[in-house]
Design an enzyme around this catalytic site. Structure first.
Site, PDB file in Angstrom:
ATOM      1  N   ALA A 242       0.791  -1.062   0.034  1.00  0.00           N
ATOM      2  CA  ALA A 242       0.021   0.149   0.044  1.00  0.00           C
ATOM      3  C   ALA A 242       0.801   1.212   0.109  1.00  0.00           C
ATOM      4  O   ALA A 242       2.157   1.229   0.527  1.00  0.00           O
ATOM      5  CB  ALA A 242      -0.706   0.157   1.366  1.00  0.00           C
TER       6      ALA A 242
ATOM      7  N   GLU B  35       5.132  -4.804   6.949  1.00  0.00           N
ATOM      8  CA  GLU B  35       4.440  -3.971   7.736  1.00  0.00           C
ATOM      9  C   GLU B  35       4.936  -3.625   9.068  1.00  0.00           C
ATOM     10  O   GLU B  35       4.975  -2.608   9.597  1.00  0.00           O
ATOM     11  CB  GLU B  35       3.004  -4.177   7.870  1.00  0.00           C
ATOM     12  CG  GLU B  35       2.313  -4.235   6.343  1.00  0.00           C
ATOM     13  CD  GLU B  35       2.298  -5.550   5.625  1.00  0.00           C
ATOM     14  OE1 GLU B  35       3.183  -6.276   5.740  1.00  0.00           O
ATOM     15  OE2 GLU B  35       1.558  -5.679   4.515  1.00  0.00           O
TER      16      GLU B  35
HETATM   17  C1  HXC Z   1       5.110   4.467  -1.477  1.00  0.00           C
HETATM   18  C2  HXC Z   1       6.764   3.657  -2.239  1.00  0.00           C
HETATM   19  C3  HXC Z   1       6.570   2.414  -1.724  1.00  0.00           C
HETATM   20  C4  HXC Z   1       5.211   2.259  -0.895  1.00  0.00           C
HETATM   21  C5  HXC Z   1       8.642   1.946  -2.738  1.00  0.00           C
HETATM   22  N1  HXC Z   1       7.986   3.362  -2.984  1.00  0.00           N
HETATM   23  N2  HXC Z   1       7.568   1.315  -1.988  1.00  0.00           N
HETATM   24  N3  HXC Z   1       5.931   4.540  -1.974  1.00  0.00           N
HETATM   25  N4  HXC Z   1       4.385   3.190  -0.798  1.00  0.00           N
HETATM   26  N5  HXC Z   1       4.830   1.178  -0.273  1.00  0.00           N
HETATM   27  C6  HXC Z   1       8.646   4.557  -3.537  1.00  0.00           C
HETATM   28  C7  HXC Z   1       9.867   4.841  -2.878  1.00  0.00           C
HETATM   29  O1  HXC Z   1       9.505   6.030  -2.025  1.00  0.00           O
HETATM   30  C8  HXC Z   1      10.862   5.542  -4.097  1.00  0.00           C
HETATM   31  O2  HXC Z   1       9.931   6.830  -4.513  1.00  0.00           O
HETATM   32  C9  HXC Z   1      10.235   4.536  -5.220  1.00  0.00           C
HETATM   33  O3  HXC Z   1       9.109   3.995  -4.844  1.00  0.00           O
HETATM   34  C10 HXC Z   1      11.335   3.371  -5.372  1.00  0.00           C
HETATM   35  O4  HXC Z   1      11.757   2.995  -4.318  1.00  0.00           O
HETATM   36  P1  HXC Z   1      13.137   2.730  -3.386  1.00  0.00           P
HETATM   37  O5  HXC Z   1      13.053   2.709  -2.093  1.00  0.00           O
HETATM   38  O6  HXC Z   1      13.974   3.777  -3.999  1.00  0.00           O
HETATM   39  O7  HXC Z   1      13.495   1.412  -4.235  1.00  0.00           O
HETATM   40  P2  HXC Z   1      14.596   0.247  -3.489  1.00  0.00           P
HETATM   41  O8  HXC Z   1      15.651   1.078  -2.975  1.00  0.00           O
HETATM   42  O9  HXC Z   1      14.929  -0.399  -4.780  1.00  0.00           O
HETATM   43  O10 HXC Z   1      13.874  -0.496  -2.388  1.00  0.00           O
HETATM   44  C11 HXC Z   1      12.718  -0.915  -2.849  1.00  0.00           C
HETATM   45  C12 HXC Z   1      11.794  -1.621  -1.608  1.00  0.00           C
HETATM   46  C13 HXC Z   1      11.641  -0.385  -0.806  1.00  0.00           C
HETATM   47  C14 HXC Z   1      12.587  -2.559  -0.479  1.00  0.00           C
HETATM   48  C15 HXC Z   1      10.623  -2.235  -2.087  1.00  0.00           C
HETATM   49  O11 HXC Z   1      10.978   0.845  -1.542  1.00  0.00           O
HETATM   50  C16 HXC Z   1      10.473  -0.467   0.507  1.00  0.00           C
HETATM   51  O12 HXC Z   1      10.826  -0.879   1.642  1.00  0.00           O
HETATM   52  N6  HXC Z   1       9.272  -0.055   0.032  1.00  0.00           N
HETATM   53  C17 HXC Z   1       8.239  -0.058   1.154  1.00  0.00           C
HETATM   54  C18 HXC Z   1       7.920  -1.578   1.268  1.00  0.00           C
HETATM   55  C19 HXC Z   1       6.653  -1.552   2.403  1.00  0.00           C
HETATM   56  O13 HXC Z   1       7.046  -1.422   3.645  1.00  0.00           O
HETATM   57  N7  HXC Z   1       5.367  -2.324   2.227  1.00  0.00           N
HETATM   58  C20 HXC Z   1       4.284  -2.284   2.898  1.00  0.00           C
HETATM   59  C21 HXC Z   1       3.651  -1.032   2.765  1.00  0.00           C
HETATM   60  S1  HXC Z   1       2.102  -1.138   4.248  1.00  0.00           S
HETATM   61  P3  HXC Z   1      10.933   8.065  -4.505  1.00  0.00           P
HETATM   62  O14 HXC Z   1      10.087   9.110  -4.733  1.00  0.00           O
HETATM   63  O15 HXC Z   1      11.575   8.303  -3.202  1.00  0.00           O
HETATM   64  O16 HXC Z   1      12.048   7.818  -5.721  1.00  0.00           O
HETATM   65  C22 HXC Z   1       1.194  -2.154   3.475  1.00  0.00           C
HETATM   66  C23 HXC Z   1      -0.145  -2.191   4.198  1.00  0.00           C
HETATM   67  C24 HXC Z   1      -1.478  -2.985   3.424  1.00  0.00           C
HETATM   68  O17 HXC Z   1       1.184  -2.551   2.377  1.00  0.00           O
HETATM   69  C25 HXC Z   1      -2.380  -2.951   4.329  1.00  0.00           C
HETATM   70  C26 HXC Z   1      -3.608  -2.977   3.139  1.00  0.00           C
HETATM   71  C27 HXC Z   1      -5.192  -2.915   3.983  1.00  0.00           C
END
Ligand code: HXC
Length: 258
Positions: free
Chosen positions: A65, A132
């Protein structure tokens, strides 16, 4: 219908939905949830569509998300967010088969989205996880339930409590993906499977999906209650008397089926 955050294409009876926010690793925001909900609604009414493929554009499937959008939201706002909260349930209830074609990242709500599909293909190099906990929340799109059913309590607990991701190969051996395919071939392989499914009898396909899905519908409390009833029932059998008596008398039991 034009969508901003997804792309919809067709190859005969197979529809392909591509998550299309590559600049944010296809993170699910409200706009994408709305687009997906609308697309699924129209595809479910279209009898010429027999099977769907869901994939992601750019570097990966979906990194969850959208944290940027969620960061400023209170629990009341999230609860009222409509399709952003219900998209996982919508995909999970979709009546036709869905093949998820993963690459890059399938994290958080992205993995949860894949787990709402029926077949999951992952390209070599895909990272799958529920991170998360790293941002102070827990999975909310069904991850605690579907992941646990897929990989069992202990692997699910490790993934959900530590937030660590696993590789495509680890996911396959844990039963979390149907198959690992060479890097770059996830969509091509998913299309082959989808076309095969689309060539089968449509009603049989629908009912097969329903039947397999119903195998997972019981809850743990229901299962434990059922087990207890069966356990107690056995205390009224002669074989229970015989089995326990034989144990105490240090001899093999003679069971009669009564
Ligand atoms: C918003 C995100 C994002 C996310 C990545 N981006 N994941 N933006 N929400 N979930 C964005 C980054 O901010 C960045 O934007 C661009 O995408 C590229 O990501 P990077 O981090 O630069 O890439 P990388 O270094 O290759 O790392 C990839 C990654 C990391 C390991 C996937 O991005 C990451 O940890 N993302 C978060 C994953 C996460 O925590 N997911 C769970 C979310 S909560 P900019 O603008 O900086 O270039 C969830 C709850 C669901 O899913 C609930 C349902 C009801």
């Amino acid at each position: 219908m034009e969508y901003q955050t997804i792309a919809l294409s067709r190859e005969g009876p197979v529809a392909v939905l591509t998550l299309n926010r590559p600049e944010a690793l296809n993170a699910m925001n409200s706009a994408m949830a709305r687009d997906l909900t609308q697309a699924l609604e129209s595809l479910s009414k279209d009898d010429s569509v027999r099977c769907l493929v869901i994939t992601g554009s750019g570097k990966g499937f979906c990194a969850g998300a959208d944290i940027r959008e969620m960061a400023g939201m209170s629990s009341t706002e999230v609860a009222r967010a409509g399709s952003l909260l219900s998209i996982w349930e919508t995909v999970g209830k979709y009546p036709k088969p869905i093949v998820a074609a993963l690459s890059g990242f399938a994290l958080g709500g992205g993995l949860e989205l894949a787990m709402c599909c029926d077949i999951i293909l992952a390209a070599q190099g895909t990272k799958l996880g529920q991170p998360e906990i790293n941002i102070g929340i827990i999975p909310g799109g069904g991850g605690t339930q579907r992941l646990t059913r897929a990989v069992g309590r202990y692997k699910a607990m490790e993934m959900i409590l530590t937030g660590s991701s696993i590789t495509a190969d680890e996911a396959a051996s844990a039963g979390l993906v149907s198959r690992v395919v060479p890097a770059g071939q996830h969509l091509q392989e998913a299309m082959k499977i989808a076309q095969t499914i689309a060539s089968k009898a449509p009603i049989a396909v629908r009912l097969a999906k329903q039947a397999v899905s119903s195998a997972e519908e019981g809850t743990l409390p229901d299962g434990l209650k059922h087990e207890k009833q069966l356990f107690l029932l056995l205390f009224s059998t002669k074989d229970k008397e015989e089995g326990m008596k034989a144990f105490l008398e240090k001899r093999p039991p003679v069971f009669t089926g009564e």
